[in-house]
Every structure is written in C-alpha cells, then in structure tokens.
Design a protein around this motif. Structure first.
Motif, PDB file in Angstrom:
ATOM      1  N   GLU A 187      -9.051   3.616  -5.164  1.00  0.00           N
ATOM      2  CA  GLU A 187      -9.526   4.270  -4.051  1.00  0.00           C
ATOM      3  C   GLU A 187     -10.171   3.338  -3.588  1.00  0.00           C
ATOM      4  OE1 GLU A 187     -11.370   8.039  -3.024  1.00  0.00           O
ATOM      5  OE2 GLU A 187      -9.143   8.961  -3.531  1.00  0.00           O
ATOM      6  N   ILE A 188     -11.023   2.522  -4.945  1.00  0.00           N
ATOM      7  CA  ILE A 188     -11.782   1.243  -4.406  1.00  0.00           C
ATOM      8  C   ILE A 188     -11.345   0.426  -4.316  1.00  0.00           C
ATOM      9  CG2 ILE A 188     -13.652   0.366  -6.125  1.00  0.00           C
ATOM     10  CD1 ILE A 188     -14.375   3.399  -5.395  1.00  0.00           C
ATOM     11  N   LEU A 189     -10.548  -0.150  -5.158  1.00  0.00           N
ATOM     12  CA  LEU A 189      -9.352  -0.925  -4.939  1.00  0.00           C
ATOM     13  C   LEU A 189      -8.272  -1.054  -3.281  1.00  0.00           C
ATOM     14  CD1 LEU A 189      -8.642  -3.771  -6.089  1.00  0.00           C
ATOM     15  CD2 LEU A 189      -6.671  -2.487  -7.132  1.00  0.00           C
ATOM     16  N   GLN A 190      -8.091  -0.376  -3.306  1.00  0.00           N
ATOM     17  CA  GLN A 190      -7.636   0.209  -1.908  1.00  0.00           C
ATOM     18  C   GLN A 190      -8.988  -0.006  -0.272  1.00  0.00           C
ATOM     19  OE1 GLN A 190      -5.480   3.729  -1.567  1.00  0.00           O
ATOM     20  NE2 GLN A 190      -4.295   3.362  -2.801  1.00  0.00           N
ATOM     21  N   SER A 191     -10.046   0.386  -0.447  1.00  0.00           N
ATOM     22  CA  SER A 191     -11.257   0.498  -0.038  1.00  0.00           C
ATOM     23  C   SER A 191     -11.220  -1.561   0.817  1.00  0.00           C
ATOM     24  CB  SER A 191     -12.441   0.407  -0.104  1.00  0.00           C
ATOM     25  OG  SER A 191     -12.770   0.330  -1.149  1.00  0.00           O
ATOM     26  N   VAL A 192     -10.921  -2.412  -0.386  1.00  0.00           N
ATOM     27  CA  VAL A 192     -11.318  -3.414   0.109  1.00  0.00           C
ATOM     28  C   VAL A 192      -9.800  -4.465  -0.047  1.00  0.00           C
ATOM     29  CG1 VAL A 192     -13.405  -3.822  -1.612  1.00  0.00           C
ATOM     30  CG2 VAL A 192     -11.524  -4.034  -2.386  1.00  0.00           C
ATOM     31  N   LEU A 193      -8.721  -3.943  -0.439  1.00  0.00           N
ATOM     32  CA  LEU A 193      -7.575  -5.091  -0.345  1.00  0.00           C
ATOM     33  C   LEU A 193      -6.131  -4.009   1.026  1.00  0.00           C
ATOM     34  CD1 LEU A 193      -7.316  -6.506  -3.472  1.00  0.00           C
ATOM     35  CD2 LEU A 193      -8.039  -7.891  -2.189  1.00  0.00           C
ATOM     36  N   GLY A 194      -6.608  -3.209   1.108  1.00  0.00           N
ATOM     37  CA  GLY A 194      -5.829  -2.818   1.795  1.00  0.00           C
ATOM     38  C   GLY A 194      -4.867  -1.334   0.810  1.00  0.00           C
ATOM     39  N   ASP A 195      -3.995  -0.260   1.703  1.00  0.00           N
ATOM     40  CA  ASP A 195      -2.703   0.929   1.007  1.00  0.00           C
ATOM     41  C   ASP A 195      -2.596  -0.424  -0.248  1.00  0.00           C
ATOM     42  OD1 ASP A 195      -1.477  -0.993   2.696  1.00  0.00           O
ATOM     43  OD2 ASP A 195      -0.497   1.466   3.160  1.00  0.00           O
ATOM     44  N   VAL A 196      -1.864  -0.810  -0.287  1.00  0.00           N
ATOM     45  CA  VAL A 196      -1.139  -1.801  -1.347  1.00  0.00           C
ATOM     46  C   VAL A 196      -1.425  -3.083  -2.228  1.00  0.00           C
ATOM     47  CG1 VAL A 196       1.399  -2.895  -2.353  1.00  0.00           C
ATOM     48  CG2 VAL A 196       0.781  -0.964  -0.372  1.00  0.00           C
ATOM     49  N   PRO A 197      -2.269  -3.118  -2.923  1.00  0.00           N
ATOM     50  CA  PRO A 197      -3.307  -4.287  -3.345  1.00  0.00           C
ATOM     51  C   PRO A 197      -1.408  -5.510  -3.953  1.00  0.00           C
ATOM     52  CG  PRO A 197      -4.419  -2.592  -4.262  1.00  0.00           C
ATOM     53  CD  PRO A 197      -3.419  -2.212  -3.659  1.00  0.00           C
ATOM     54  N   LEU A 198      -1.591  -4.701  -4.847  1.00  0.00           N
ATOM     55  CA  LEU A 198      -0.425  -5.578  -5.119  1.00  0.00           C
ATOM     56  C   LEU A 198       0.139  -6.506  -4.056  1.00  0.00           C
ATOM     57  CD1 LEU A 198       0.309  -7.068  -7.670  1.00  0.00           C
ATOM     58  CD2 LEU A 198       1.998  -4.895  -7.560  1.00  0.00           C
ATOM     59  N   GLU A 199       0.548  -5.929  -2.924  1.00  0.00           N
ATOM     60  CA  GLU A 199       1.227  -6.685  -1.843  1.00  0.00           C
ATOM     61  C   GLU A 199       0.398  -7.753  -0.958  1.00  0.00           C
ATOM     62  OE1 GLU A 199       2.508  -5.839   3.165  1.00  0.00           O
ATOM     63  OE2 GLU A 199       2.608  -3.992   1.187  1.00  0.00           O
ATOM     64  N   VAL A 200      -0.813  -7.778  -1.319  1.00  0.00           N
ATOM     65  CA  VAL A 200      -2.344  -8.858  -0.679  1.00  0.00           C
ATOM     66  C   VAL A 200      -1.522 -10.042  -1.835  1.00  0.00           C
ATOM     67  CG1 VAL A 200      -3.666  -9.317  -0.805  1.00  0.00           C
ATOM     68  CG2 VAL A 200      -3.196  -7.058   0.287  1.00  0.00           C
ATOM     69  N   VAL A 201      -1.389  -9.650  -3.013  1.00  0.00           N
ATOM     70  CA  VAL A 201      -1.147 -10.060  -4.296  1.00  0.00           C
ATOM     71  C   VAL A 201      -0.667 -11.376  -4.258  1.00  0.00           C
ATOM     72  CG1 VAL A 201      -0.958 -10.918  -6.860  1.00  0.00           C
ATOM     73  CG2 VAL A 201      -2.595  -9.450  -5.689  1.00  0.00           C
TER      74      VAL A 201
END
Length: 150
Positions: free
Chosen positions: A65-79
C-alpha cells in the motif's frame, strides 16, 4: 514521472515498505539483493537505491500500500513504461481502473485513462486489457485515435 523520480520515491519509502511486510533489515536486504549496509544507507537517506534495486522493490512489493500510494496501483507498470519509453502492445489484463484511474476519453471498445498518482496514461479495451501506456499525453491521444479508427 521519470526514472530519477521513481528511484527517489522508492528510496524515500523503502523503510516503510519493509516495515509494512514486517521484515528485518537483514531479510529485506536478502529479498531485494543488496547488502544490509546498503539498505541502512538508503533507509537513512544517505544514498538512493539504484535502478535495479528500485525495479526489484517494485516487482517484489507491488502489492504494498505504501508503494502504491506513491506510484499507483501497479508500480511495476510505471517502471516498465519508463524502462521501455512507453508500452504499445496488447498486454496484461487489468482491474479496469476503478480506483487509481481517471477516465479521459471513451470511444467504441477503448478508453483512455490517466493514473491519478503517477500521472501516466493507458488505453484499455472493453475487456480491461492494456493496449498502450505512456507518460506522454499527446502520444497516448494519438494512439487512442489510431485504435478507435481501425
């Protein structure tokens, strides 16, 4: 978002991500493939994680939830979007964007959405499959027009 912003966001939150999972520093360092000393330096803000460590955290802790709060629902998609400078092929079934996404445009069986946290764009079909992702709005709109005119 760009590579440096993602690295900074993950570096700033790595301690909270570790605590969210109830991992010791030893365990977290082992899981993401760095030394405990390096992890301590990142957690204390003395250094930032490298790109490889950032990608590992996004891949291994994507449900945080911490990671999703800064990058959105799919952090790996942003990467993935940053690493490949966009994604332009039918891929990954999504949840349809009910929580983290704002619908920009809908036409035929496609809809253009923007992530409310990372601000990147994606195009989904009516089955919720992702066809395109990019941080470039004009590129996303152009691809949306191409898809809806095919």
């Amino acid at each position: 978002m760009n590579k440096q912003e993602v690295i900074k966001s993950v570096s700033d939150k790595i301690r909270l991500i570790r605590l969210e999972r109830n991992y010791s520093q030893d365990r977290m360092a082992e899981v993401i493939g760095i030394s405990k000393k390096t992890l301590v330096q990142i957690e204390k803000g003395r250094t930032e994680a490298g790109w490889t460590t950032t990608v590992a955290v996004c891949g291994l802790f994507g449900d945080s939830e911490i990671l999703q709060s800064v990058l959105g629902d799919v952090p790996l998609e942003v990467v993935e979007i940053i690493a490949h400078n966009g994604v332009s092929s039918p891929k990954d079934k999504t949840l349809g964007g009910r929580v983290w996404w704002k619908e920009i445009q809908k036409e035929g069986s496609f809809r253009l959405q923007q992530n409310m946290i990372s601000q990147h764009y994606r195009i989904l079909d009516d089955q919720d499959y992702r066809w395109f992702s990019s941080f470039d709005k004009s590129e996303a709109v152009k691809r949306f027009e191409e898809l809806t005119n095919e």
